[in-house]
Design a protein around this motif. Sequence first.
Motif, short mmCIF file in Angstrom:
data_model
loop_
_atom_site.label_atom_id
_atom_site.label_comp_id
_atom_site.label_asym_id
_atom_site.label_seq_id
_atom_site.Cartn_x
_atom_site.Cartn_y
_atom_site.Cartn_z
N ARG A 37 -8.42 -14.59 1.95
CA ARG A 37 -9.26 -14.52 0.75
C ARG A 37 -8.87 -13.33 -0.11
O ARG A 37 -9.03 -13.34 -1.34
CB ARG A 37 -10.72 -14.43 1.15
N SER A 38 -8.37 -12.26 0.49
CA SER A 38 -8.02 -11.05 -0.25
C SER A 38 -6.71 -10.47 0.28
O SER A 38 -6.41 -10.58 1.48
CB SER A 38 -9.13 -10.01 -0.11
N LEU A 43 -2.51 -3.10 -0.79
CA LEU A 43 -2.47 -2.03 -1.79
C LEU A 43 -1.83 -0.78 -1.20
O LEU A 43 -2.11 -0.42 -0.06
CB LEU A 43 -3.88 -1.69 -2.26
N THR A 44 -1.00 -0.13 -1.99
CA THR A 44 -0.44 1.15 -1.56
C THR A 44 -1.14 2.33 -2.22
O THR A 44 -0.76 3.48 -2.00
CB THR A 44 1.07 1.21 -1.84
N PRO A 204 8.12 -6.94 -1.91
CA PRO A 204 6.92 -6.17 -2.27
C PRO A 204 7.10 -5.34 -3.54
O PRO A 204 8.21 -5.01 -3.97
CB PRO A 204 6.73 -5.24 -1.06
N SER A 205 5.96 -4.98 -4.10
CA SER A 205 5.92 -3.98 -5.17
C SER A 205 4.66 -3.13 -4.98
O SER A 205 3.76 -3.49 -4.22
CB SER A 205 5.90 -4.65 -6.55
N HIS A 206 4.61 -2.02 -5.69
CA HIS A 206 3.44 -1.13 -5.65
C HIS A 206 2.56 -1.47 -6.85
O HIS A 206 2.70 -0.88 -7.93
CB HIS A 206 3.90 0.33 -5.71
N HIS A 207 1.68 -2.42 -6.67
CA HIS A 207 0.88 -2.88 -7.80
C HIS A 207 -0.43 -3.48 -7.29
O HIS A 207 -0.91 -3.10 -6.22
CB HIS A 207 1.70 -3.89 -8.62
N TRP A 208 -1.00 -4.45 -8.03
CA TRP A 208 -2.22 -5.11 -7.64
C TRP A 208 -2.38 -6.36 -8.49
O TRP A 208 -1.49 -6.70 -9.30
CB TRP A 208 -3.44 -4.18 -7.81
N SER A 209 -3.48 -7.08 -8.33
CA SER A 209 -3.70 -8.29 -9.13
C SER A 209 -5.16 -8.40 -9.54
O SER A 209 -6.06 -7.98 -8.80
CB SER A 209 -3.27 -9.54 -8.35
N CYS A 217 -7.36 -8.76 -6.43
CA CYS A 217 -6.48 -8.83 -5.25
C CYS A 217 -6.63 -10.14 -4.48
O CYS A 217 -6.30 -10.20 -3.29
CB CYS A 217 -6.69 -7.64 -4.33
N ARG A 218 -7.06 -11.20 -5.16
CA ARG A 218 -7.14 -12.51 -4.50
C ARG A 218 -5.78 -13.18 -4.41
O ARG A 218 -5.62 -14.14 -3.66
CB ARG A 218 -8.12 -13.42 -5.24
#
Length: 342
Positions: A37-38, A43-44, A204-209, A217-218
Amino acid sequence: MTEQTASTEHTAPAEPTPADPTETGPRPLGQVRDWPRSFADRLTAPLPGVRAMARLAREGAVRPSAEGLRDIPRLPFDPEPLPAVDPATVAVTWAGHASWIVRIGGLTVLTDPVWSRRILGTPARITPVGVRWEDLPPVDAVVISHNHYDHLDAPTIRRLPRDTPVFVPAGLGRWFRRRRFTRVTELDWWEAAELRGVRFDFVPSHHWSKRTLTDTCRSLWGGWVLTDTHGQRVYFAGDTGYGHWFKEIGRRHPGIDLALLPIGAYAPRWWLRDVHTDPEEAVQAFQDLGARIMAPMHWATFVLSSEPVLEPLTRLLAAWQQAGLPRDHLWDLPIGSSRLLD
């Protein structure tokens, strides 16, 4: 929603240990999969807290000053016809922001296509799109790095045939299937799929959604490594801050010929450091990757932050020279221009 950064008020969650991509083969194309779900555990850096939001509102430093905008007429824009290529040739054309036309292994691949003049919550683009939509060759595939509005643009996506193969981060497939796309492949970090001999690795990347008020972050975020049958390799970083993933990507995908790396939307630094590389960090990321050539992106298109509009390139050139890197290995393309790999 354009992306905002994480403050450092809390300790970042522990990261999962990724599997080595050599342990498993490519995933089936179009497979519908179940996801958590998440993805907040990826997250970094933590997401913004109340104090960080209050500070941003108090300082109001989200757009350049009038002086910082005065160089808009000098931003590099030089559209030209797309070069002819054969299946053994790799060519890239910068359409603006994070949108590239990558031709590799006989495929035409669009990265984070945004052909709209305006995106939600952001002033209209300050340079035109470098390639008219009607001048594109048939699109064989699309890769999406994450779901922020300046990287996933619904009006542009609607222009695509619904049978276009689309490669997206885990959890983002339903967004496309709701829009009746029939060939959607979702991947987790370090997974891959293949299309007509070209391998698509999600890294990967250092980010979010986040796209709505309720979907933080879904879905996952990341970059893409495209490799043809000759071993020619293009890395598209998407959107990312600086961090340890670059060395790991370079270790797992050695011999990257071309790295498409973001250099803009970095100020104020206390607000955006965790999710957007500045020019100096982009040069360090390039070195961490062990790549041969770098092409900057994610600047000169939308005003997303407070640095002067021409500053990302000025600082990049200075950092490149200070690092002692060959000038011809930096492809600082004008919007609309192309380069071919040797």
